[in-house]
Design an enzyme around this catalytic site. Structure first.
Site, PDB file in Angstrom:
ATOM      1  N   ASP A  37     -38.525   5.888 -31.923  1.00  0.00           N
ATOM      2  CA  ASP A  37     -37.884   4.632 -31.528  1.00  0.00           C
ATOM      3  C   ASP A  37     -38.640   3.990 -30.367  1.00  0.00           C
ATOM      4  OD1 ASP A  37     -36.286   2.619 -30.545  1.00  0.00           O
ATOM      5  OD2 ASP A  37     -34.429   3.772 -30.511  1.00  0.00           O
TER       6      ASP A  37
ATOM      7  N   ASP B 217     -25.111  -2.133 -30.070  1.00  0.00           N
ATOM      8  CA  ASP B 217     -26.389  -1.681 -29.520  1.00  0.00           C
ATOM      9  C   ASP B 217     -26.629  -2.551 -28.282  1.00  0.00           C
ATOM     10  OD1 ASP B 217     -29.010  -1.186 -28.851  1.00  0.00           O
ATOM     11  OD2 ASP B 217     -29.875  -1.865 -30.760  1.00  0.00           O
TER      12      ASP B 217
ATOM     13  N   LYS C 106     -30.299  -3.091 -18.210  1.00  0.00           N
ATOM     14  CA  LYS C 106     -30.004  -1.718 -18.649  1.00  0.00           C
ATOM     15  C   LYS C 106     -30.800  -0.693 -17.839  1.00  0.00           C
ATOM     16  CE  LYS C 106     -29.994   0.797 -23.029  1.00  0.00           C
ATOM     17  NZ  LYS C 106     -30.110   0.554 -24.473  1.00  0.00           N
TER      18      LYS C 106
ATOM     19  N   GLU D 102     -28.999   6.532 -29.088  1.00  0.00           N
ATOM     20  CA  GLU D 102     -29.600   5.557 -29.999  1.00  0.00           C
ATOM     21  C   GLU D 102     -30.308   6.189 -31.205  1.00  0.00           C
ATOM     22  OE1 GLU D 102     -31.820   3.263 -27.199  1.00  0.00           O
ATOM     23  OE2 GLU D 102     -29.991   2.367 -26.406  1.00  0.00           O
TER      24      GLU D 102
END
Ligand code: AMP
Length: 602
Positions: A190, A7, A69, A167
């Site tokens: 999420d 992850d 990211k 994800e």
């Protein structure tokens, strides 16, 4: 050979593998299974990754890279630079690079590769063996460029990336493995540090299918930290300008305090913020309550509501058709978020998984499936936006519709609009609008073919999306069987993630206008075919018509020309039909002449 599950998070990153048949997350030498996605570039010596890097942030913020990211596959022009305490520059093509103090710079994937290297070393130390294959997760809304950048980061770290997994899908996989139900529909909510994703999934006999996804890549716990930090700052210095205008070190100090308080208030209802020596002899103490933090966080959490409802709508489900709502991401530890989700979905949210480890666990399980060390479950994802090409008149011709399960393959046949044309420009588009110009161009390729009369070319265009969501466009001149392959490379993509969400709402807002422009354009294309054909036929055999028929055709022709100029879709459609009707006799005569000519051998 075991495959690592990673992850690679905006805020934190985790790694794991299947060990003796069990999916586990691996801890580093300090015993932490999660490391901050932070890299410190000291003035001399090697970069430092993780918690030690984060500790340097207050001292030299411009040398500590976090949230890299968010920069993956981005152009400098798409980035709000004030969010980044470290300097950014653009490469020759305008893509972001992170400037280092020594005059050099690194791409976001080169920086991400440093995190991946650190994780790889952790895994190899824990497993006692070299490991070079991995599954890496990405947010559902990552576009092709960002997925490619993630794969490149893996390669730079010495990893072969066997699969990129969304994800929420990974989280659902971790969740599904422990479920025995044959058929379930679940929502994965999420909320992490930097991004929000909502996915609606269906699990049927071990097969996972994403019915829809939505989200916002600029929404998460960081925003809550900002809001709390501003509150602390104004409590400390009520008469000063906002925290955002203070120096970077001060901002980081307050943000770190804010985050610590937020975390503490997920357990306690009151927390004492203590900040000694803010500036030389200046101290600050303040009792922060959960109530205050909830009030500050509420507008941020509320922003997820519309996104959830849209995902449900796209999945064509009502709230009461969901069997389960799964909470993922560190920010869902907040009681406010848990209550919000429970109220929104009208059912108790499932908190049985560690919210900040579920995604990594899913990646590990996926790695286990790929390497054959776990029972085989199939994973299916969907395309977040429609993919197609521009066709005549500037229309969007959808080849793979939005929310199609991937991997997917689809194609269509196209021809030449002009006589003696010897090539065709294939523009690959992504988006939900009817006109090509309103969608995003992912790339283009000029396809050569044998010149001939109008409509003689046969060009097949095939779209293929692999299991990582990466698109390859194959075009084939079916006469010569010559293929041209276009891979969507990052340089060809100019997409801001935020606009994915905007694209869907824009397509709804403009649905009426877009549709009438499409109808008009299609009618106009028909007129452009009809008018010269009628002129030609009249010149050839018009004298065989009687006066009335001839005039009816000329009147109808004039009406079509007028309707084209009027821009009125309905008027033009009607005028085309009238012209079609008026030319019935002319068409019949033309046919007779063609038959007679053929019989006479001319
Ligand atoms: P993730 O991206 O899933 O690692 O989540 C990181 C985010 O979760 C950060 O914004 C953290 O501040 C937040 N977070 C982690 N633990 C907690 C907690 N106990 N309470 C509230 N937020 C938390």
């Amino acid at each position: 050979m075991a495959i690592l599950g990673i992850d690679l998070g905006t805020t934190n990153s985790l790694i794991g593998a299947v060990d003796s048949g069990f999916p586990i997350l691996l801890a580093n030498a300090e015993g932490h299974r999660s490391i901050p996605s932070a890299i410190h570039f000291p003035e001399s010596g090697d970069p430092i990754v993780g918690a030690a890097a984060l500790r340097q942030r207050a001292l030299s913020p411009e040398r500590v890279v976090t949230s890299v990211k968010r920069l993956m596959g981005k152009r400098l022009s798409e980035v709000e630079q004030e969010h980044y305490p470290y300097p950014l520059v653009a490469d020759d093509e305008g893509f972001v690079r992170i400037a280092l103090g020594d005059g050099g710079s690194l791409s976001p994937e080169e920086v991400s590769a440093l995190i991946l290297k650190e994780l790889k070393a952790t895994a190899e130390a824990a497993m006692g063996t070299p490991m070079d294959q991995a599954v890496i997760t990405v947010p559902a809304y990552f576009n092709d460029a960002q997925r490619q950048a993630t794969k490149r980061a893996g390669a730079l770290a010495g990893l072969t990336v066997d699969r990129i997994v969304n994800e929420p899908t990974a989280a659902a996989l971790a969740f599904g493995l422990h479920k025995s139900k044959d058929h379930a529909r679940i929502a994965v909510y999420d909320l992490g540090g930097g991004t929000f994703d909502i996915s609606i999934l269906e699990i049927r006999e071990g097969v996972f299918q994403v019915l829809s996804t939505n989200g916002d890549t600029y929404l998460g716990g960081d925003d809550i930290d900002h809001a709390i930090a501003e509150h602390l700052w104004t409590t400390y210095q009520p008469n000063q300008s906002s925290l955002a205008e203070q120096d970077a070190t001060l901002q980081i100090k307050f943000r770190e305090e804010a985050e610590a308080a937020k975390k503490a208030l997920s357990e306690a209802t009151e927390h004492l913020v203590r900040m000694p020596f803010i500036k030389k002899d200046k101290h600050f103490e303040h009792a922060l309550t959960r109530e205050t933090v909830d009030r500050l966080a509420r507008p941020i959490v509320d922003r997820t509501k519309a996104l959830c409802l849209r995902a449900l709508h796209d999945a064509k489900l009502d709230l009461d058709q969901l069997d389960e709502v799964l909470l993922v991401g560190g920010s869902t530890r907040m009681p406010l978020v848990r209550q919000f989700v429970t109220d929104l979905f009208q059912q108790e949210a499932n908190t049985s998984q560690h919210p900040d480890e579920t995604v990594a666990m899913g990646a590990v399980i996926q790695g286990g499936i790929l390497s054959g060390s776990l029972r085989n479950l199939v994973l299916l994802d969907v395309t977040p936006l429609s993919l197609g090409i521009e066709s005549f008149g500037g229309l969007m011709n959808v080849i793979i519709p939005r929310n199609t399960t991937i991997p997917a393959k689809a194609g269509e046949m196209f021809t030449n609009a002009m006589p003696d044309q010897s090539s065709m420009l294939v523009r690959v588009l992504q988006g939900e609008r009817e006109m090509a110009r309103d969608n995003w161009e992912l790339g283009q390729v000029e396809v050569p073919f044998e010149a001939g009369p109008k409509g003689s070319a046969r060009i097949g265009v095939q779209f293929q999306i692999d299991e990582n969501g990466i698109l390859e466009v194959l075009t084939r001149d079916t006469k010569t069987n010559k293929d041209t392959v276009l891979e969507i490379k990052h340089a060809a993509v100019d997409v801001d993630d935020k606009r994915v969400e905007a694209m869907i709402s824009e397509s709804v807002d403009h649905a009426f206008d877009d549709m009438s422009e499409r109808v008009f354009t299609e009618a106009k294309l028909k007129s452009e075919e009809l008018l010269p054909a009628v002129d030609q036929a009249l010149a050839l055999i018009g004298d065989q018509l009687d006066y009335g028929e001839r005039h009816a055709i000329l009147d109808a022709t004039a009406a079509v020309k007028q309707a084209v100029a009027s821009n009125d879709a309905n008027q033009l459609k009607q005028a085309n039909t009238t012209l079609d009707d008026a030319t019935q006799q002319l068409a019949a005569l033309l046919m007779q002449k063609a038959l007679a000519d053929a019989n006479a051998g001319t």
